[in-house]
Each structure stands twice: as structure tokens, then as C-alpha cells.
Design a protein around this motif. Sequence first.
Motif, PDB file in Angstrom:
ATOM      1  N   VAL A   9       0.837  -1.208   0.000  1.00  0.00           N
ATOM      2  CA  VAL A   9       0.000   0.000   0.000  1.00  0.00           C
ATOM      3  C   VAL A   9       0.867   1.252   0.000  1.00  0.00           C
ATOM      4  O   VAL A   9       0.766   2.091  -0.900  1.00  0.00           O
ATOM      5  CB  VAL A   9      -0.949  -0.003   1.210  1.00  0.00           C
ATOM      6  CG1 VAL A   9      -1.769   1.294   1.266  1.00  0.00           C
ATOM      7  CG2 VAL A   9      -1.882  -1.205   1.163  1.00  0.00           C
ATOM      8  N   CYS A  10       1.708   1.395   1.008  1.00  0.00           N
ATOM      9  CA  CYS A  10       2.519   2.612   1.125  1.00  0.00           C
ATOM     10  C   CYS A  10       3.887   2.486   0.459  1.00  0.00           C
ATOM     11  O   CYS A  10       4.570   3.482   0.240  1.00  0.00           O
ATOM     12  CB  CYS A  10       2.681   3.002   2.584  1.00  0.00           C
ATOM     13  SG  CYS A  10       3.595   1.780   3.567  1.00  0.00           S
ATOM     14  N   LYS A  22       0.803  -6.108   3.642  1.00  0.00           N
ATOM     15  CA  LYS A  22       0.604  -4.767   4.161  1.00  0.00           C
ATOM     16  C   LYS A  22       1.307  -4.630   5.508  1.00  0.00           C
ATOM     17  O   LYS A  22       1.366  -5.580   6.279  1.00  0.00           O
ATOM     18  CB  LYS A  22      -0.893  -4.468   4.344  1.00  0.00           C
ATOM     19  CG  LYS A  22      -1.703  -4.527   3.048  1.00  0.00           C
ATOM     20  CD  LYS A  22      -3.173  -4.279   3.334  1.00  0.00           C
ATOM     21  CE  LYS A  22      -4.000  -4.384   2.058  1.00  0.00           C
ATOM     22  NZ  LYS A  22      -5.447  -4.190   2.328  1.00  0.00           N
ATOM     23  N   CYS A  26      -0.829   0.352   7.731  1.00  0.00           N
ATOM     24  CA  CYS A  26      -1.776   0.281   6.613  1.00  0.00           C
ATOM     25  C   CYS A  26      -2.904  -0.701   6.916  1.00  0.00           C
ATOM     26  O   CYS A  26      -4.052  -0.492   6.520  1.00  0.00           O
ATOM     27  CB  CYS A  26      -1.046  -0.110   5.339  1.00  0.00           C
ATOM     28  SG  CYS A  26       0.026   1.186   4.687  1.00  0.00           S
TER      29      CYS A  26
END
Length: 205
Positions: A9-10, A22, A26
Amino acid sequence: MSKIGQCSVCGETRKLGKSHKKCHPCLYQARKARMQNRCTVCSKLLSLNASALLCKSCGRKGELSPNWKGGTQSNSGYRLTRMPEHPNSQRSTGYVMEHIVVMTEHLGRPLLPGETVHHKNGVRDDNRIENLELWSTSQPYGQRVADKVEWAKQILALYGPDFADTTAPKPVAHGPSAAAKALQTAIAELLETADRLDSIAGEIV
């Protein structure tokens, strides 16, 4: 077991969760967003990318169903309508019999325990208010006179104001009243006295 890797995600290199996709921050944000993404009817959790406000199950019920035709009919011939908010609806399905809806709107209150609605002409889907009667299946607690009197008081207190016959015609008095009769008698006596005086006056002349 957690491991270090790149979050999907990040994109940061952090300790990943059990899915190893993840990172923990997140995952927390996703879980928080998921808790806010619920069906507006049953509060069931929706998927994160769901654009609808209803789950698949609620989105196919009642008026939202592609097969909706304005209501349904029971095996016994009574028409049903889906009104989960109605006090007399079935909790499991949300449906309520249409003739009950008509009667409760007419009374301005839900049906009480022991009350039923009867079709006068026997046609169970003829739900005009003119064709409906409110019935009560309540009975006195016992056969003692005191029990029956108490039951009768409760029935009168409950239904008396709604079913009082205020349109009954007032009795019409036939013939003259007592005062009119007395006036007619007095006038007849005066006329008779006047005739007698005329007769006496003629004899004197």
C-alpha cells in the motif's frame, strides 16, 4: 510470523502483517475504513471498494429487487407489503398484511394483541376500508359476573370512544308540544267566551 518487506500500500519497507502484503499501520487504516463501510440496512460489512450503500442481500429485497411487482401474496390469499418499520410487521421478513396496514391507518394506531381484521365480503385481497371490520378475540378471565363486568368495562373504555354512534338521528316529536296544546286550549276558551258575550249583548239590545 511477521517479516520485513515492502508494503503493497505505502511502499515502505516495514514489518508486514500475517498476509505479508501490508504493514501494520496500513492494516490498521484498512480495518478502520472497513468498519465504517457498512450496509445502511443490516449494518453488514461491505468490501473496501464497494460503491453501493447496501449489501447484496439487502439490495435484492423489496422494492430493490428486479422482480418487485408492488408486493406479494400469501398462500392463503392475503396481500402482503414489505414495511419493516410497521409495528405489526413480521420481524423475520419485514412483511405485513395489507389489510392490517389499511386498518391501522384508519384507527391511527397499531393493532393490539387479540385484535384481527375481517373482510366483510370474504374476498381476502379486497382491502378497501369499507370492506374491513375490526374484530377482537379477547374474552373475560372467568365466568363469574364480576369478571364479566370488569371485562365489559375494559372493552367500553378501549372501544367506546371510537365506535360511539354519534350519527344516530334524534327522535322527532310527533304532534304539538305540551305548551302548544295549552295555548290552543286557551285560545279556544277565549273564542267561546267572546261568542257568549256577543249572544248576551244581542239579547239586551
